[in-house]
Design a protein around this motif. Structure first.
Motif, short mmCIF file in Angstrom:
data_model
loop_
_atom_site.label_atom_id
_atom_site.label_comp_id
_atom_site.label_asym_id
_atom_site.label_seq_id
_atom_site.Cartn_x
_atom_site.Cartn_y
_atom_site.Cartn_z
N VAL A 1 -4.20 110.00 -42.65
CA VAL A 1 -3.47 111.32 -43.04
C VAL A 1 -3.03 111.91 -41.71
O VAL A 1 -3.87 111.99 -40.89
N SER A 2 -1.88 112.24 -41.57
CA SER A 2 -1.29 113.18 -40.43
C SER A 2 -0.30 114.15 -40.76
O SER A 2 0.21 113.97 -41.69
N ILE B 1 -8.43 122.60 -45.67
CA ILE B 1 -8.23 121.87 -44.19
C ILE B 1 -6.65 122.39 -43.77
O ILE B 1 -5.93 122.47 -44.41
N SER B 2 -6.75 122.71 -42.41
CA SER B 2 -5.24 122.90 -41.77
C SER B 2 -5.03 121.90 -40.65
O SER B 2 -6.01 121.28 -40.11
N TRP B 3 -3.81 121.47 -40.61
CA TRP B 3 -3.36 120.32 -39.90
C TRP B 3 -2.45 120.94 -38.79
O TRP B 3 -1.37 121.29 -39.47
N ALA B 4 -2.51 121.00 -37.55
CA ALA B 4 -1.58 121.42 -36.64
C ALA B 4 -0.80 120.29 -36.31
O ALA B 4 -1.03 119.13 -36.94
N THR B 5 0.45 120.19 -35.74
CA THR B 5 1.33 119.23 -35.61
C THR B 5 0.71 118.21 -34.84
O THR B 5 -0.17 118.43 -33.80
N GLU B 6 0.95 116.71 -35.24
CA GLU B 6 0.18 115.65 -34.69
C GLU B 6 -1.20 115.58 -34.87
O GLU B 6 -1.80 114.62 -34.50
N GLN B 7 -2.14 116.38 -35.65
CA GLN B 7 -3.38 116.22 -35.88
C GLN B 7 -3.39 115.04 -36.85
O GLN B 7 -2.67 115.17 -37.89
N ALA B 8 -4.34 114.11 -37.08
CA ALA B 8 -4.59 113.13 -37.81
C ALA B 8 -6.02 112.65 -38.17
O ALA B 8 -6.83 113.06 -37.10
N ALA B 9 -6.09 112.18 -39.16
CA ALA B 9 -7.37 111.48 -39.63
C ALA B 9 -7.21 110.12 -39.41
O ALA B 9 -6.32 109.21 -39.45
N GLU B 10 -8.26 109.47 -38.66
CA GLU B 10 -8.28 107.91 -38.32
C GLU B 10 -8.34 107.18 -39.75
O GLU B 10 -8.61 107.77 -40.99
N GLU C 1 -20.03 105.37 -40.56
CA GLU C 1 -20.74 106.60 -40.06
C GLU C 1 -21.32 106.98 -41.30
O GLU C 1 -20.62 107.44 -42.08
N LEU C 2 -22.67 108.01 -41.20
CA LEU C 2 -23.01 108.93 -42.14
C LEU C 2 -22.39 110.10 -41.96
O LEU C 2 -21.99 110.64 -40.91
N VAL C 3 -22.14 110.86 -42.98
CA VAL C 3 -21.65 112.20 -42.86
C VAL C 3 -22.75 113.24 -43.23
O VAL C 3 -23.28 113.10 -44.40
N ALA C 4 -23.01 114.27 -42.34
CA ALA C 4 -24.22 115.00 -42.45
C ALA C 4 -23.79 116.06 -43.55
O ALA C 4 -22.67 116.31 -43.59
N PRO C 5 -24.68 116.39 -44.41
CA PRO C 5 -24.40 117.26 -45.69
C PRO C 5 -23.99 118.72 -44.91
O PRO C 5 -24.40 119.24 -43.75
N GLY C 6 -22.71 119.08 -45.41
CA GLY C 6 -22.16 120.36 -44.98
C GLY C 6 -21.23 120.16 -43.87
O GLY C 6 -20.31 121.05 -43.46
N GLU C 7 -20.91 118.96 -43.17
CA GLU C 7 -20.22 118.78 -41.90
C GLU C 7 -18.99 117.98 -42.48
O GLU C 7 -19.09 117.16 -43.25
N TRP C 8 -17.81 118.28 -41.84
CA TRP C 8 -16.60 117.69 -41.95
C TRP C 8 -16.38 116.70 -40.93
O TRP C 8 -16.57 116.86 -40.03
N PRO C 9 -16.42 115.39 -41.38
CA PRO C 9 -16.16 114.29 -40.46
C PRO C 9 -15.04 114.08 -39.42
O PRO C 9 -13.85 114.79 -39.98
N GLU C 10 -15.01 113.96 -38.35
CA GLU C 10 -13.76 113.79 -37.63
C GLU C 10 -13.58 112.48 -37.09
O GLU C 10 -14.49 111.75 -37.04
#
Length: 208
Positions: A162-163, A87-96, A199-208
């Motif tokens: 995480v941010s 995973i890459s995180w640009a400035t101010e990108q965050a996970a809830e 929320e369910l996480v679909a196989p192979g998908e990264w949750p947003e």
């Protein structure tokens, strides 16, 4: 001969659902690690795995992209026991603020730095935070900065966000066992942690 962990990871990177993958498995193959969770991988296994893959990323063996709008992610491996994400995180990108459902997890920061706010009921882990970060002993969010080369593990029930609060793009490797299938999201209101949705996480998908 059986592939080494590095070779196995590189093989898996060519196709996320194929290829041998020797880690993580319990270093005690005669018994499962039930003290960590319902998976043959332990928290120590996941920490070791993310560090190994982080070394590969640092050596240029995995391409990294940056999306200024949303976090970029790439699944490096998936099987019935675990999945591994870059995973890459640009400035101010965050996970809830969230948990990982029934999965254990770990991450290692390759470069940049990530800020984690984690919920704690108040216990000995208060000692891991600087005094100025703790308004009062007891339940609440605690902050820690995860610098390059550092790793953290997530047991069952771990709730955090995480941010990237720095100017430099951050890159991290994450592993989950079993693979992420559900996540719940939270808010803190009046010092109380409240779940807002699941929320369910679909196989192979990264949750947003």
């Amino acid at each position: 001969p059986a592939p080494t962990p590095a070779t196995a990871t590189a093989t898996a990177a060519a196709g996320p659902d194929t290829g041998p993958f020797t880690r993580p498995r319990s270093r005690r193959p005669d018994r499962r690690r039930w003290q960590d969770g319902p998976t043959p991988a332990s928290l120590a296994d996941l920490l070791a795995l993310t560090r190994e893959v982080a070394d590969e990323v640092d050596a240029g063996r995995h391409d990294v992209a940056v999306d200024p709008v949303r976090r970029w992610s790439r699944r490096l491996h998936a099987d019935e026991h675990l999945d591994v994400w870059l995973i890459s995180w640009a400035t101010e990108q965050a996970a809830e603020l969230h948990d990982h459902g029934g999965s254990l997890g770990a991450l290692t920061v390759v470069r940049g730095a990530l800020t984690e706010w984690r919920w704690t009921p108040g216990s000995e882990d208060d000692g891991t935070c600087a005094a100025e970060e703790i308004a009062a002993r007891g339940p609440g969010l605690r902050r820690r900065v995860v610098d390059p080369g550092r790793s953290v593990a997530f047991g069952l029930g771990h709730v955090h966000d995480v941010s990237n609060r720095a100017l430099e793009t951050a890159v991290s490797v994450h592993a989950y066992s079993p693979p992420l299938s559900a996540m719940s999201y939270y808010a803190v209101e009046g010092g109380v942690l409240r779940r807002t949705r699941s929320e369910l996480v679909a196989p192979g998908e990264w949750p947003e």
